[in-house]
Scaffold this active site. Structure first.
Site, PDB file in Angstrom:
ATOM      1  N   ARG A   1       3.604  -1.422   7.533  1.00 15.48           N
ATOM      2  CA  ARG A   1       2.156  -1.320   7.742  1.00 15.48           C
ATOM      3  C   ARG A   1       1.325  -1.754   6.541  1.00 15.48           C
ATOM      4  O   ARG A   1       0.394  -2.555   6.673  1.00 15.48           O
ATOM      5  CB  ARG A   1       1.744   0.141   8.053  1.00 15.48           C
ATOM      6  CG  ARG A   1       1.825   0.526   9.486  1.00 15.48           C
ATOM      7  CD  ARG A   1       2.241   1.980   9.576  1.00 15.48           C
ATOM      8  NE  ARG A   1       3.577   2.085   9.021  1.00 15.48           N
ATOM      9  CZ  ARG A   1       4.680   1.901   9.734  1.00 15.48           C
ATOM     10  NH1 ARG A   1       4.592   1.696  11.006  1.00 15.48           N
ATOM     11  NH2 ARG A   1       5.871   1.947   9.169  1.00 15.48           N
ATOM     12  N   THR A   2       1.630  -1.200   5.372  1.00 16.51           N
ATOM     13  CA  THR A   2       0.711  -1.403   4.249  1.00 16.51           C
ATOM     14  C   THR A   2       0.700  -2.870   3.837  1.00 16.51           C
ATOM     15  O   THR A   2      -0.354  -3.485   3.683  1.00 16.51           O
ATOM     16  CB  THR A   2       1.112  -0.489   3.069  1.00 16.51           C
ATOM     17  OG1 THR A   2       1.309   0.826   3.582  1.00 16.51           O
ATOM     18  CG2 THR A   2       0.034  -0.469   2.008  1.00 16.51           C
TER      19      THR A   2
ATOM     20  N   ARG B   1       3.116  -1.817  -4.426  1.00 15.20           N
ATOM     21  CA  ARG B   1       3.854  -0.578  -4.125  1.00 15.20           C
ATOM     22  C   ARG B   1       5.071  -0.530  -5.026  1.00 15.20           C
ATOM     23  O   ARG B   1       5.755  -1.552  -5.225  1.00 15.20           O
ATOM     24  CB  ARG B   1       4.295  -0.537  -2.666  1.00 15.20           C
ATOM     25  CG  ARG B   1       5.242   0.631  -2.386  1.00 15.20           C
ATOM     26  CD  ARG B   1       5.548   0.812  -0.934  1.00 15.20           C
ATOM     27  NE  ARG B   1       4.386   1.299  -0.207  1.00 15.20           N
ATOM     28  CZ  ARG B   1       4.399   1.619   1.083  1.00 15.20           C
ATOM     29  NH1 ARG B   1       5.506   1.505   1.787  1.00 15.20           N
ATOM     30  NH2 ARG B   1       3.304   2.051   1.681  1.00 15.20           N
TER      31      ARG B   1
ATOM     32  N   HIS C   1      -1.209   7.513  -2.257  1.00 13.60           N
ATOM     33  CA  HIS C   1      -1.246   6.344  -1.372  1.00 13.60           C
ATOM     34  C   HIS C   1      -2.688   6.229  -0.876  1.00 13.60           C
ATOM     35  O   HIS C   1      -2.989   6.534   0.283  1.00 13.60           O
ATOM     36  CB  HIS C   1      -0.260   6.576  -0.223  1.00 13.60           C
ATOM     37  CG  HIS C   1       0.025   5.375   0.632  1.00 13.60           C
ATOM     38  ND1 HIS C   1      -0.690   4.183   0.549  1.00 13.60           N
ATOM     39  CD2 HIS C   1       0.959   5.182   1.615  1.00 13.60           C
ATOM     40  CE1 HIS C   1      -0.201   3.321   1.439  1.00 13.60           C
ATOM     41  NE2 HIS C   1       0.789   3.904   2.087  1.00 13.60           N
TER      42      HIS C   1
ATOM     43  N   LYS D   1      15.697  -9.164 -12.946  1.00  9.37           N
ATOM     44  CA  LYS D   1      16.269  -9.617 -14.232  1.00  9.37           C
ATOM     45  C   LYS D   1      15.768  -8.750 -15.380  1.00  9.37           C
ATOM     46  O   LYS D   1      16.050  -9.028 -16.535  1.00  9.37           O
ATOM     47  CB  LYS D   1      15.852 -11.070 -14.490  1.00  9.37           C
ATOM     48  CG  LYS D   1      16.244 -12.049 -13.415  1.00  9.37           C
ATOM     49  CD  LYS D   1      15.701 -13.441 -13.790  1.00  9.37           C
ATOM     50  CE  LYS D   1      15.410 -14.267 -12.568  1.00  9.37           C
ATOM     51  NZ  LYS D   1      14.487 -15.371 -12.864  1.00  9.37           N
TER      52      LYS D   1
END
Ligand code: CP
Length: 309
Positions: free
Chosen positions: A51-52, A101, A129, A80
């Site tokens: 969704r986000t 995120r 959030h 890395k």
């Protein structure tokens, strides 16, 4: 440079303004379709999302802008050993706004401190959030026609559920809002939210483990998934994962105008039979999230002098 890391980075009047922009986008979508022409949004997702990430990408396309995307940590140079700070600085060279995120609490803050463009936190570990909360606030406003005077039941994983922490912070700023905290003992709301938000602001709340007893008292029931990815021990997750399953028979004693919400993804917490109940709002939240993210992109790009409206 203005970034949004926590829902409290936005004042109540700014949230009102975002809700009003989102409502205008719903009413007159065409007016916004080229506002971000020539601008780029970068999505950096170090944790899974449907969704986000997709709603931010859809939001930018619907504003006439473009998107560049890092869909997984494994496919980027963080594999890395590149730091979040360097990644944010580098991506600032390619994009006008960054959405990130990350599994670590505070990672979005570090990115914002080092980026040269606005950063939006799309979820940092179990912390917060804020854009899910924007989706939740628009949903509550559209369902109830108000953001005050209500009892909100929060059910499930209140310990690791970052959407719950952000929603409590946001709704505590409105008049006459009470919280019923429904969870097993092991998944209770963290002390820092209880003490620094609820107790400090003198907000009425009570805790229980009994969902069925709580249901008749609620105006909103906000169900949450037990956050498997935050557990150290699989055995604990398996024991707790089905603590609450909302079914049509449990809703029999609920108010006729209850709103059942869930940030999704759902696992088992809400039976699919509830989806047909007109009180189920969780798929409306998904769509509302796109409109609020459109409003937020517009606000931040406008404040950064990148677009004029
Ligand atoms: N609600 C939410 O954050 O969903 P995703 O994890 O799919 O982005």
């Amino acid at each position: 440079m203005r970034s949004i890391i926590d829902i409290l980075d936005l004042s109540v009047s700014e949230i009102d303004e975002l809700i009003s922009t989102a409502k205008d986008i719903i009413k007159d979508h065409k007016k916004y379709e080229a506002v971000c022409s020539g601008k780029k949004l970068a999505t950096l997702f170090f944790e899974p999302s449907t969704r986000t990430r997709m709603s931010f990408e859809a939001a930018m396309y619907e504003l006439g802008g473009n998107v560049i995307s890092m869909a997984s940590a494994a496919s980027s140079s963080s594999a890395k050993g590149e730091s979040v700070a360097d990644t944010a600085k580098v991506v600032s060279c390619y994009a006008d706004i960054i959405v990130m995120r990350h599994p670590k609490e505070g990672a979005a803050y570090v990115a914002a401190e080092n980026a040269d463009v606005p950063v939006i936190n799309a979820g940092d570990g179990g912390h917060c959030h804020p854009t899910q909360t924007l989706a939740d606030l628009l949903t509550i406003e559209l369902e109830k026609n108000r953001l005050s005077d209500m009892t909100i039941g929060l059910c499930g994983d209140l310990k690791f559920g970052r959407t719950v922490h952000s929603l409590i912070n946001a709704m505590s700023r409105y008049e006459n809002v009470r919280f019923c905290l429904i969870s097993p003992d092991e998944l209770k709301l963290p002390d820092y939210v209880v003490k620094d938000v609820l107790e400090k602001k003198n907000i009425e709340f009570w805790s229980t483990s009994d969902l069925e007893d709580a249901i008749p008292k609620l105006d909103i029931l906000y169900m949450t998934r037990v956050q498997k990815e935050r557990f150290f021990n699989e055995e604990d997750y398996l024991r707790l994962k089905d603590s609450y399953i909302l079914t049509p028979d449990k809703l029999a004693s609920a108010k006729p105008d209850l709103s059942v919400m869930h940030p999704l993804p759902r696992v088992n917490e809400i039976s699919t039979a509830v989806d047909k109940d007109p009180r189920a709002c969780y798929f409306k939240q998904v769509l509302n999230g796109k409109y609020m993210r459109m409003a937020l992109i517009l606000k931040l790009l406008k404040e950064a002098g990148q677009i004029c409206m």
